[in-house]
Design a protein around this motif. Structure first.
Motif, PDB file in Angstrom:
ATOM      1  N   UNK A  87       0.835  -1.199   0.000  1.00 13.88           N
ATOM      2  CA  UNK A  87       0.000   0.000   0.000  1.00 13.88           C
ATOM      3  C   UNK A  87       0.875   1.256   0.000  1.00 13.88           C
ATOM      4  N   UNK A  88       1.909   1.252   0.816  1.00 18.09           N
ATOM      5  CA  UNK A  88       2.806   2.404   0.881  1.00 18.09           C
ATOM      6  C   UNK A  88       3.561   2.575  -0.438  1.00 18.09           C
ATOM      7  N   UNK A  89       3.984   1.483  -1.032  1.00 19.02           N
ATOM      8  CA  UNK A  89       4.695   1.571  -2.320  1.00 19.02           C
ATOM      9  C   UNK A  89       3.793   2.166  -3.406  1.00 19.02           C
ATOM     10  N   UNK A  90       2.513   1.745  -3.440  1.00 22.63           N
ATOM     11  CA  UNK A  90       1.600   2.297  -4.431  1.00 22.63           C
ATOM     12  C   UNK A  90       1.395   3.790  -4.202  1.00 22.63           C
ATOM     13  N   UNK A  92       3.517   5.908  -2.856  1.00 25.99           N
ATOM     14  CA  UNK A  92       4.712   6.640  -3.260  1.00 25.99           C
ATOM     15  C   UNK A  92       4.817   6.723  -4.773  1.00 25.99           C
ATOM     16  N   UNK A  93       4.300   5.739  -5.485  1.00 22.10           N
ATOM     17  CA  UNK A  93       4.432   5.685  -6.937  1.00 22.10           C
ATOM     18  C   UNK A  93       3.266   6.335  -7.667  1.00 22.10           C
ATOM     19  N   UNK A  94       2.263   6.804  -6.931  1.00 15.25           N
ATOM     20  CA  UNK A  94       1.083   7.385  -7.564  1.00 15.25           C
ATOM     21  C   UNK A  94       1.463   8.644  -8.353  1.00 15.25           C
ATOM     22  N   UNK A  95       0.867   8.796  -9.525  1.00 18.02           N
ATOM     23  CA  UNK A  95       1.158   9.997 -10.310  1.00 18.02           C
ATOM     24  C   UNK A  95       0.625  11.231  -9.612  1.00 18.02           C
ATOM     25  N   UNK A  96       1.390  12.302  -9.672  1.00 14.99           N
ATOM     26  CA  UNK A  96       0.987  13.576  -9.071  1.00 14.99           C
ATOM     27  C   UNK A  96       0.301  14.417 -10.139  1.00 14.99           C
ATOM     28  N   UNK A  97      -0.951  14.686  -9.948  1.00 16.69           N
ATOM     29  CA  UNK A  97      -1.715  15.452 -10.941  1.00 16.69           C
ATOM     30  C   UNK A  97      -2.026  16.819 -10.411  1.00 16.69           C
TER      31      UNK A  97
END
Length: 97
Positions: A87-90, A92-97
């Motif tokens: 969950x934490x990895x996802x 951190x990897x989420x696109x910043x919009x």
């Protein structure tokens, strides 16, 4: 730490809540963020990660000194203690919009 360095109540309450939720000892690594201030990364006894943004490195050091945090660095022991789940990895990897 200068006498004029104060720690925001919100930072103290966040640190205390993290320690209560993730156990003692909780490690705290203070890192400069440039103009934004400093980031205090918390690594709980259970390996959970958290962070608190403060106005300066001095404020981060004061936070560590006034709460139940153990000052640490990113050494082998601290890195091994951190448990980064999927969950934490996802997050951190989420696109910043």
């Amino acid at each position: 730490m200068s006498e004029s360095t104060t720690v925001a109540r919100r930072a103290v309450s966040s640190a205390k809540a993290f320690v209560a939720a993730h156990g003692r000892p909780t490690r705290a690594i203070v890192s400069r963020l440039g103009r934004a201030g400093a980031r205090v990364v918390l690594v709980g006894h259970d390996g959970a990660l958290g962070d608190i943004i403060v106005p300066s490195v001095e404020a981060g050091d004061a936070l560590v000194a006034t709460t139940d945090l153990h000052a640490a660095e990113w050494d082998r022991d601290t890195t091994a203690a951190a448990k980064i789940g999927p969950r934490h990895r996802r997050r951190m990897a989420a696109p910043k919009v």
